[in-house]
Scaffold this motif. Sequence first.
Motif, PDB file in Angstrom:
ATOM      1  N   GLU A   1       0.846  -1.737  -0.406  1.00 14.16           N
ATOM      2  CA  GLU A   1       0.272   0.294   0.186  1.00 14.16           C
ATOM      3  C   GLU A   1       0.610   0.612  -0.119  1.00 14.16           C
ATOM      4  OE1 GLU A   1      -2.940   1.790  -0.790  1.00 14.16           O
ATOM      5  OE2 GLU A   1      -4.298   0.972   0.314  1.00 14.16           O
ATOM      6  N   GLY A   2       0.154   2.317  -0.392  1.00  9.43           N
ATOM      7  CA  GLY A   2       1.079   3.973  -0.656  1.00  9.43           C
ATOM      8  C   GLY A   2       0.329   4.807  -1.116  1.00  9.43           C
ATOM      9  N   ALA A   3       0.575   5.890  -0.982  1.00 12.91           N
ATOM     10  CA  ALA A   3       0.536   6.994  -1.580  1.00 12.91           C
ATOM     11  C   ALA A   3       0.563   6.987  -2.785  1.00 12.91           C
ATOM     12  CB  ALA A   3      -0.245   8.666  -1.068  1.00 12.91           C
ATOM     13  N   PRO A   4      -0.250   6.860  -4.441  1.00  7.57           N
ATOM     14  CA  PRO A   4       0.799   6.617  -5.386  1.00  7.57           C
ATOM     15  C   PRO A   4       1.591   7.954  -6.363  1.00  7.57           C
ATOM     16  CG  PRO A   4      -1.146   6.245  -6.188  1.00  7.57           C
ATOM     17  CD  PRO A   4      -1.320   6.480  -4.892  1.00  7.57           C
ATOM     18  N   ILE A   5       0.359   8.992  -6.253  1.00  7.42           N
ATOM     19  CA  ILE A   5       0.872  10.319  -6.709  1.00  7.42           C
ATOM     20  C   ILE A   5      -0.528  11.019  -6.185  1.00  7.42           C
ATOM     21  CG2 ILE A   5      -1.180   9.601  -8.167  1.00  7.42           C
ATOM     22  CD1 ILE A   5       0.680  10.913 -10.704  1.00  7.42           C
ATOM     23  N   PRO A   6       0.086  12.432  -6.011  1.00  7.62           N
ATOM     24  CA  PRO A   6      -0.319  13.394  -5.459  1.00  7.62           C
ATOM     25  C   PRO A   6      -2.215  13.208  -5.470  1.00  7.62           C
ATOM     26  CG  PRO A   6       1.347  14.267  -5.680  1.00  7.62           C
ATOM     27  CD  PRO A   6       1.158  12.920  -6.175  1.00  7.62           C
ATOM     28  N   PRO A   7      -2.699  13.363  -5.151  1.00  9.32           N
ATOM     29  CA  PRO A   7      -4.291  13.561  -5.694  1.00  9.32           C
ATOM     30  C   PRO A   7      -4.426  14.547  -5.750  1.00  9.32           C
ATOM     31  CG  PRO A   7      -4.440  12.860  -2.902  1.00  9.32           C
ATOM     32  CD  PRO A   7      -3.388  13.294  -3.583  1.00  9.32           C
ATOM     33  N   GLU A   8      -5.971  15.122  -7.238  1.00 10.04           N
ATOM     34  CA  GLU A   8      -5.888  16.355  -7.093  1.00 10.04           C
ATOM     35  C   GLU A   8      -7.164  16.015  -7.649  1.00 10.04           C
ATOM     36  OE1 GLU A   8      -6.235  20.046  -8.621  1.00 10.04           O
ATOM     37  OE2 GLU A   8      -4.165  19.287  -7.963  1.00 10.04           O
ATOM     38  N   PRO A   9      -8.133  17.107  -6.900  1.00 12.04           N
ATOM     39  CA  PRO A   9      -7.258  18.446  -5.699  1.00 12.04           C
ATOM     40  C   PRO A   9      -7.223  17.630  -4.655  1.00 12.04           C
ATOM     41  CG  PRO A   9     -10.096  18.156  -5.778  1.00 12.04           C
ATOM     42  CD  PRO A   9      -9.813  16.745  -6.481  1.00 12.04           C
TER      43      PRO A   9
ATOM     44  N   ALA B   1      -5.890   1.030 -12.654  1.00 12.24           N
ATOM     45  CA  ALA B   1      -7.428   2.000 -12.819  1.00 12.24           C
ATOM     46  C   ALA B   1      -7.763   2.538 -13.912  1.00 12.24           C
ATOM     47  CB  ALA B   1      -8.936   1.410 -11.731  1.00 12.24           C
ATOM     48  N   CYS B   2      -6.997   3.905 -12.649  1.00 10.08           N
ATOM     49  CA  CYS B   2      -7.049   4.669 -13.622  1.00 10.08           C
ATOM     50  C   CYS B   2      -6.097   5.126 -14.479  1.00 10.08           C
ATOM     51  CB  CYS B   2      -6.661   6.071 -12.694  1.00 10.08           C
ATOM     52  SG  CYS B   2      -7.868   6.655 -11.248  1.00 10.08           S
ATOM     53  N   ARG B   3      -4.733   3.806 -14.295  1.00  8.21           N
ATOM     54  CA  ARG B   3      -3.887   3.880 -15.481  1.00  8.21           C
ATOM     55  C   ARG B   3      -4.257   3.269 -16.483  1.00  8.21           C
ATOM     56  NH1 ARG B   3      -0.097   5.204 -17.168  1.00  8.21           N
ATOM     57  NH2 ARG B   3       1.966   4.184 -16.897  1.00  8.21           N
ATOM     58  N   ALA B   4      -4.440   2.208 -16.113  1.00  7.52           N
ATOM     59  CA  ALA B   4      -5.591   1.532 -17.296  1.00  7.52           C
ATOM     60  C   ALA B   4      -6.244   1.790 -18.155  1.00  7.52           C
ATOM     61  CB  ALA B   4      -5.363  -0.225 -16.842  1.00  7.52           C
ATOM     62  N   LEU B   5      -6.871   2.489 -17.867  1.00  7.58           N
ATOM     63  CA  LEU B   5      -8.039   3.157 -18.535  1.00  7.58           C
ATOM     64  C   LEU B   5      -7.463   5.070 -19.368  1.00  7.58           C
ATOM     65  CD1 LEU B   5     -10.689   2.339 -16.398  1.00  7.58           C
ATOM     66  CD2 LEU B   5     -10.821   1.274 -18.791  1.00  7.58           C
ATOM     67  N   GLN B   6      -6.249   4.916 -19.117  1.00  8.91           N
ATOM     68  CA  GLN B   6      -5.840   5.827 -19.542  1.00  8.91           C
ATOM     69  C   GLN B   6      -6.869   7.269 -19.344  1.00  8.91           C
ATOM     70  OE1 GLN B   6      -5.313   5.691 -23.370  1.00  8.91           O
ATOM     71  NE2 GLN B   6      -4.090   3.804 -23.826  1.00  8.91           N
ATOM     72  N   LEU B   7      -7.221   7.370 -17.532  1.00 12.09           N
ATOM     73  CA  LEU B   7      -8.149   8.330 -16.968  1.00 12.09           C
ATOM     74  C   LEU B   7      -6.855   8.609 -16.425  1.00 12.09           C
ATOM     75  CD1 LEU B   7     -10.367   6.272 -15.604  1.00 12.09           C
ATOM     76  CD2 LEU B   7     -10.258   8.402 -17.677  1.00 12.09           C
ATOM     77  N   PRO B   8      -6.695  10.345 -15.946  1.00  8.45           N
ATOM     78  CA  PRO B   8      -5.624  11.204 -15.441  1.00  8.45           C
ATOM     79  C   PRO B   8      -5.415  10.160 -14.238  1.00  8.45           C
ATOM     80  CG  PRO B   8      -7.920  12.244 -15.697  1.00  8.45           C
ATOM     81  CD  PRO B   8      -7.982  10.974 -15.958  1.00  8.45           C
ATOM     82  N   PRO B   9      -4.108   9.700 -13.608  1.00 11.55           N
ATOM     83  CA  PRO B   9      -3.962   8.629 -12.730  1.00 11.55           C
ATOM     84  C   PRO B   9      -4.181   9.654 -11.380  1.00 11.55           C
ATOM     85  CG  PRO B   9      -2.041   9.985 -13.827  1.00 11.55           C
ATOM     86  CD  PRO B   9      -3.212  10.378 -14.673  1.00 11.55           C
ATOM     87  N   GLU B  10      -4.261  10.676 -11.359  1.00 14.94           N
ATOM     88  CA  GLU B  10      -4.657  11.417 -10.308  1.00 14.94           C
ATOM     89  C   GLU B  10      -5.704  11.880  -9.813  1.00 14.94           C
ATOM     90  OE1 GLU B  10      -1.514  13.594 -12.574  1.00 14.94           O
ATOM     91  OE2 GLU B  10      -3.309  12.966 -12.980  1.00 14.94           O
ATOM     92  N   ALA B  11      -6.400  10.760 -10.439  1.00 17.60           N
ATOM     93  CA  ALA B  11      -7.771  10.728  -9.622  1.00 17.60           C
ATOM     94  C   ALA B  11      -8.181   9.399  -8.815  1.00 17.60           C
ATOM     95  CB  ALA B  11      -8.904  10.293 -11.223  1.00 17.60           C
TER      96      ALA B  11
END
Length: 154
Positions: free
Chosen positions: A44-52, A103-113
Amino acid sequence: MLKEIGHDYSVLVSSTMTRAKQTVDIVTKSIPDVSQEETDILREGAPIPPEPPIGNLRPEKNQFYQEEARIEAAFRRYVHRADPEQKTDRVVVCHANVIGYFACRALQLPPEAWLRLSLNHGSITWNTVRPTGRVGLRTLGESGFMPADVTSVL
């Protein structure tokens, strides 16, 4: 649940953290003859700063810059086009933040989500990446197979 899906599984890969190990103990009752691997890359971890930014999960916190490379490396290792000859699936047991990011990365959505996705503990996310590169998210955080009183939301 995994056995009922009707797929053949080649390996069960999991995080080395306690919750993942406990889940593996449950999963192997359903698919007992699958080889197992543990890896710290799925912790587990925080992969990237979330936006917002949310609460204490702000970009100025160093945790993101320590975890981002590891979790991105896990994504690249475990989420990629299937080999055209592939006949079995892989089961990956890890954690909600990592799954949301994948899931976000695979679907080519902003990974910050990644933090906008809420998953029950013990839920199933089923992602498919075909040899053509076509990606499908069959289910995200499915927990209907568990009694409601044993589910918890991250």
